[in-house]
Design an enzyme around this catalytic site. Structure first.
Site, PDB file in Angstrom:
ATOM      1  N   HIS A   1     -61.355   1.666  14.510  1.00  0.00           N
ATOM      2  CA  HIS A   1     -60.169   2.518  14.544  1.00  0.00           C
ATOM      3  C   HIS A   1     -59.936   2.961  15.985  1.00  0.00           C
ATOM      4  CE1 HIS A   1     -59.932   3.559  10.109  1.00  0.00           C
ATOM      5  NE2 HIS A   1     -61.204   3.184  10.174  1.00  0.00           N
TER       6      HIS A   1
ATOM      7  N   GLY B   1     -68.017   6.447   5.320  1.00  0.00           N
ATOM      8  CA  GLY B   1     -66.635   6.517   4.859  1.00  0.00           C
ATOM      9  C   GLY B   1     -65.886   5.195   4.943  1.00  0.00           C
TER      10      GLY B   1
ATOM     11  N   HIS C   1     -64.088  -3.257  11.308  1.00  0.00           N
ATOM     12  CA  HIS C   1     -62.888  -2.847  12.045  1.00  0.00           C
ATOM     13  C   HIS C   1     -63.197  -1.634  12.905  1.00  0.00           C
ATOM     14  CE1 HIS C   1     -62.830  -0.852   8.071  1.00  0.00           C
ATOM     15  NE2 HIS C   1     -62.262   0.180   8.683  1.00  0.00           N
TER      16      HIS C   1
ATOM     17  N   ASN D   1     -66.353   3.195  11.000  1.00  0.00           N
ATOM     18  CA  ASN D   1     -66.956   3.709   9.769  1.00  0.00           C
ATOM     19  C   ASN D   1     -67.823   2.604   9.174  1.00  0.00           C
ATOM     20  OD1 ASN D   1     -65.551   6.167   9.964  1.00  0.00           O
ATOM     21  ND2 ASN D   1     -63.754   5.297   8.955  1.00  0.00           N
TER      22      ASN D   1
ATOM     23  N   ASP E   1     -52.445   1.096  11.510  1.00  0.00           N
ATOM     24  CA  ASP E   1     -52.989   1.553  10.228  1.00  0.00           C
ATOM     25  C   ASP E   1     -51.830   1.977   9.320  1.00  0.00           C
ATOM     26  OD1 ASP E   1     -56.057   2.733   9.299  1.00  0.00           O
ATOM     27  OD2 ASP E   1     -54.284   3.398   8.178  1.00  0.00           O
TER      28      ASP E   1
HETATM   29  P1  AMP Z   1     -62.182   2.598   6.627  1.00  0.00           P
HETATM   30  O1  AMP Z   1     -62.186   3.824   5.774  1.00  0.00           O
HETATM   31  O2  AMP Z   1     -62.862   2.759   7.951  1.00  0.00           O
HETATM   32  O3  AMP Z   1     -62.654   1.375   5.865  1.00  0.00           O
HETATM   33  O4  AMP Z   1     -60.673   2.375   7.031  1.00  0.00           O
HETATM   34  C1  AMP Z   1     -59.816   1.478   6.387  1.00  0.00           C
HETATM   35  C2  AMP Z   1     -58.442   1.740   6.950  1.00  0.00           C
HETATM   36  O5  AMP Z   1     -57.615   0.637   6.610  1.00  0.00           O
HETATM   37  C3  AMP Z   1     -57.760   2.987   6.421  1.00  0.00           C
HETATM   38  O6  AMP Z   1     -57.435   3.845   7.524  1.00  0.00           O
HETATM   39  C4  AMP Z   1     -56.503   2.454   5.732  1.00  0.00           C
HETATM   40  O7  AMP Z   1     -55.388   3.291   5.898  1.00  0.00           O
HETATM   41  C5  AMP Z   1     -56.315   1.108   6.410  1.00  0.00           C
HETATM   42  N1  AMP Z   1     -55.631   0.092   5.633  1.00  0.00           N
HETATM   43  C6  AMP Z   1     -55.910  -0.331   4.368  1.00  0.00           C
HETATM   44  N2  AMP Z   1     -55.085  -1.313   3.998  1.00  0.00           N
HETATM   45  C7  AMP Z   1     -54.247  -1.541   5.055  1.00  0.00           C
HETATM   46  C8  AMP Z   1     -53.154  -2.433   5.295  1.00  0.00           C
HETATM   47  N3  AMP Z   1     -52.750  -3.301   4.366  1.00  0.00           N
HETATM   48  N4  AMP Z   1     -52.530  -2.372   6.503  1.00  0.00           N
HETATM   49  C9  AMP Z   1     -52.943  -1.496   7.437  1.00  0.00           C
HETATM   50  N5  AMP Z   1     -53.954  -0.632   7.275  1.00  0.00           N
HETATM   51  C10 AMP Z   1     -54.593  -0.641   6.098  1.00  0.00           C
END
Ligand code: AMP
Ligand code: ZN
Length: 112
Positions: free
Chosen positions: A100, A91, A98, A85, A29
Site C-alpha cells: 500500500h 490485516g 501488495h 499487511n 485502491d
Molecule cells: P489488504 O487488507 O492489505 O489485503 O488490502 C487489500 C486492499 O485491496 C484493500 O485496501 C482493498 O480496498 C483493495 N482492493 C480489493 N479489491 C480491489 C480491486 N478490485 N481494485 C482495487 N483495490 C481493491
C-alpha cells in the site's frame, strides 16, 4: 484462477492503473484510506510477504523500487507511508502480495 489481483495484472478486470511494466502493476485502491492510496503488486502470484522464497529476493527489491518511483511521480512532497499487511494479524485480506502507498494527508501512528 480466482485471485482478483492476478486478474487486474492480466487486465481481466478493470483497475485505474498508474504504472505498469513487465513485472509489476500499480493501481488505485478501490476503497481509499487517504487522498492517495495506490497498491503495487508483482504480476507473479505470491500469497504474502511471509511466503516469499529466497529466489524472489530480487523481486522484493524491485517492488520497493517501483513503489518509490510511483510515489515520486505522484509528487508526494510531504511524505507517504508504505504498508505490507501480512497474514490474519497483519490485516491482510487479499492473498496476493501488495504494497500500500498512502499519502496526501498526515497519517496517524501507531496503527490500530
Ligand atoms: P489488504 O487488507 O492489505 O489485503 O488490502 C487489500 C486492499 O485491496 C484493500 O485496501 C482493498 O480496498 C483493495 N482492493 C480489493 N479489491 C480491489 C480491486 N478490485 N481494485 C482495487 N483495490 C481493491
Ligand atoms: Zn494473485
Amino acid at each position: 484462477m480466482e485471485c482478483v489481483f492476478c486478474k487486474i495484472a492480466r487486465g481481466e478486470i478493470p483497475a485505474h492503473k498508474v504504472y505498469e511494466d513487465e513485472e509489476f502493476v500499480a493501481f488505485r485502491d478501490i476503497n481509499p484510506q487517504a487522498p492517495t492510496h495506490i497498491l503495487i503488486i508483482p504480476g507473479k502470484h505470491i500469497e504474502s510477504l511471509s511466503s516469499v522464497a529466497e529466489e524472489d529476493r530480487e523481486l522484493l527489491g524491485k517492488l520497493l523500487w517501483v513503489a518509490k518511483r510511483v510515489a515520486d511521480e505522484l509528487n508526494l512532497k510531504k511524505g507517504y507511508r508504505l504498508v505490507i499487511n501480512t497474514g490474519p494479524d497483519g490485516g491482510q485480506e487479499v492473498l496476493h502480495l501488495h504494497v500500500h502507498l498512502l499519502g496526501g494527508r498526515a497519517l496517524a501512528w501507531p496503527p490500530g
